[in-house]
Design an enzyme around this catalytic site. Structure first.
Site, PDB file in Angstrom:
ATOM      1  N   HIS A 157       0.820  -1.217   0.000  1.00  0.00           N
ATOM      2  CA  HIS A 157       0.000   0.000   0.000  1.00  0.00           C
ATOM      3  C   HIS A 157       0.857   1.272   0.000  1.00  0.00           C
ATOM      4  O   HIS A 157       0.290   2.374  -0.023  1.00  0.00           O
ATOM      5  CB  HIS A 157      -0.935   0.021   1.206  1.00  0.00           C
ATOM      6  CG  HIS A 157      -1.955  -1.074   1.211  1.00  0.00           C
ATOM      7  ND1 HIS A 157      -2.785  -1.323   0.138  1.00  0.00           N
ATOM      8  CD2 HIS A 157      -2.268  -1.996   2.156  1.00  0.00           C
ATOM      9  CE1 HIS A 157      -3.575  -2.356   0.419  1.00  0.00           C
ATOM     10  NE2 HIS A 157      -3.280  -2.783   1.635  1.00  0.00           N
ATOM     11  N   ASP A 192      -2.787 -10.668  -2.345  1.00  0.00           N
ATOM     12  CA  ASP A 192      -3.351 -10.204  -1.080  1.00  0.00           C
ATOM     13  C   ASP A 192      -4.842  -9.922  -1.256  1.00  0.00           C
ATOM     14  O   ASP A 192      -5.305  -9.596  -2.346  1.00  0.00           O
ATOM     15  CB  ASP A 192      -2.620  -8.924  -0.667  1.00  0.00           C
ATOM     16  CG  ASP A 192      -2.901  -8.488   0.748  1.00  0.00           C
ATOM     17  OD1 ASP A 192      -2.046  -8.738   1.618  1.00  0.00           O
ATOM     18  OD2 ASP A 192      -3.961  -7.869   0.987  1.00  0.00           O
ATOM     19  N   HIS A 194      -6.350  -7.396  -0.277  1.00  0.00           N
ATOM     20  CA  HIS A 194      -6.469  -5.968  -0.594  1.00  0.00           C
ATOM     21  C   HIS A 194      -5.670  -5.646  -1.857  1.00  0.00           C
ATOM     22  O   HIS A 194      -4.588  -6.185  -2.063  1.00  0.00           O
ATOM     23  CB  HIS A 194      -5.928  -5.115   0.556  1.00  0.00           C
ATOM     24  CG  HIS A 194      -6.591  -5.358   1.865  1.00  0.00           C
ATOM     25  ND1 HIS A 194      -6.039  -6.168   2.842  1.00  0.00           N
ATOM     26  CD2 HIS A 194      -7.765  -4.909   2.365  1.00  0.00           C
ATOM     27  CE1 HIS A 194      -6.844  -6.191   3.885  1.00  0.00           C
ATOM     28  NE2 HIS A 194      -7.909  -5.444   3.628  1.00  0.00           N
ATOM     29  N   ASP A 281      -4.236 -13.044   3.655  1.00  0.00           N
ATOM     30  CA  ASP A 281      -5.479 -12.562   4.238  1.00  0.00           C
ATOM     31  C   ASP A 281      -6.705 -12.826   3.375  1.00  0.00           C
ATOM     32  O   ASP A 281      -7.813 -12.419   3.730  1.00  0.00           O
ATOM     33  CB  ASP A 281      -5.379 -11.074   4.581  1.00  0.00           C
ATOM     34  CG  ASP A 281      -4.702 -10.248   3.514  1.00  0.00           C
ATOM     35  OD1 ASP A 281      -4.387 -10.788   2.437  1.00  0.00           O
ATOM     36  OD2 ASP A 281      -4.473  -9.042   3.755  1.00  0.00           O
TER      37      ASP A 281
END
Length: 339
Positions: A157, A192, A194, A281
């Site tokens: 990120h 991931d 995200h 995740d």
């Protein structure tokens, strides 16, 4: 399989996390590293401490202005009367072309996208050694075919001059650029839950690194503003970014179908090395509850990536504390090794 980890990465211990207006314990806790380390060892990994590759590979991705911020902001913040223990932004510029501030409060808002990336006295050193871990794994992967980097804090990120979502230095991007400078043609494959918005942003206008991300649909999931299927790159990078958002709750079959599309694009790019942004995740028991990949599903994901036949750097991203976190990493590594 060689694995890399430096205990100094655990010194970053964020105390601030907000979700839906509530202050909660941060999911990105140091004990994640202990769980993942045991998971790597259970897969038979030989864990080494990374050597120091210096700051130059980091500076190839992140601006000098931003790196100065990361290294100095905590001391400046604590010097303010009434300042808290961690640097946490509370005001942000309307856009990145607004004036560059001089005050610590303004700088925090400029260089931190959200409240999920608090900076303490130890943050820079932990992030620095996380990046060195990724660099060491990229070197080992060229020699051995694959290597695992236990990077914590994670990185995908983080933009070139902006922290966010637990991330400060973009480890996968740093590894990919390091490999590109060696004359290779890297593809970053982000699995991931995200979207890897920082990674996308770093390479969005470049054609020499392919970025592909499989993730929960950002229409109702972090990072919200990036990760949509229409984002294909810009300028010279048009066509070198692929987002494959999945409906919330998607399980093994849907994820594997998207992975096949991702690997086809990597083949068309003629990548000769893959940097996997390895989030765990997407698992059904992860606290973020975005997708429902099973532990066995991670083994299948790894086997499909291995079948691409490219040297592969496995860079740890998300995957948060649950009873299954260590087993998920073990199963992924075993799946890559054909076990």
């Amino acid at each position: 399989m060689k694995a890399f980890f430096d205990p100094r990465q655990k010194s970053h211990d964020p105390q601030h996390f907000m979700a839906r207006g509530q202050r909660l314990p941060s999911p990105e806790a140091p004990k994640r590293a202990d769980i993942l380390l045991r998971g790597a060892q259970a897969a038979g990994c030989h864990v080494e401490t990374p050597p120091d590759h210096g700051q130059a590979p980091i500076s190839a991705i992140h601006s000098a202005e931003y790196l100065s911020f990361l290294q100095t902001i905590h001391a400046r913040w604590r010097a303010m009367p009434g300042a808290g223990d961690e640097v946490i932004p509370n005001v942000h510029p309307a856009n990145r072309t607004d004036s560059y501030p001089s005050s610590p409060i303004g700088l925090a808002g400029y260089h931190q996208a959200d409240t999920a990336c608090p900076i303490s006295a130890e943050t820079w050193h932990a992030a620095y050694w996380s990046a060195q871990t990724a660099l060491s794994a990229s070197e080992a992967a060229l020699n051995d075919g694959v290597a695992y980097a236990l990077c914590r804090p994670p990185g995908h990120h983080a933009f070139g001059d902006l922290a966010g979502g637990f991330c400060f230095l973009n480890n996968a991007a740093i590894a990919a650029e390091h490999l590109r400078c060696k004359g290779l043609r890297p593809a970053i494959l982000d699995v991931d839950v995200h979207h890897g918005n920082g990674t996308q942003g770093i390479f969005y206008e470049r054609s020499d690194v392919l970025t592909v991300s499989i993730h929960a649909n950002p229409e109702a999931f972090y990072p919200f503003y990036w990760g949509h299927g229409s984002e294909r790159g810009k300028g010279a990078g048009l066509g070198s970014n692929l987002n494959l958002p999945l409906a919330l709750g998607t399980g093994n079959d849907g994820f594997i179908a998207a992975l096949e599309t991702a690997l086809d694009r990597i083949t068309c790019f003629a990548a000769d090395v893959i940097v996997v942004a390895l989030g765990l995740d997407a698992h059904e028991s992860d606290p973020f509850q975005g997708l429902t990949v099973t532990t066995e599903g991670f083994g299948a994901i790894a086997a499909a990536i291995k079948a691409a036949g490219k040297p592969t750097v496995l860079v740890q991203e998300g995957g948060y504390v649950s009873d299954d976190l260590g087993a998920n990493l073990t199963r992924f590594l075993d799946g890559y090794l054909g076990r």
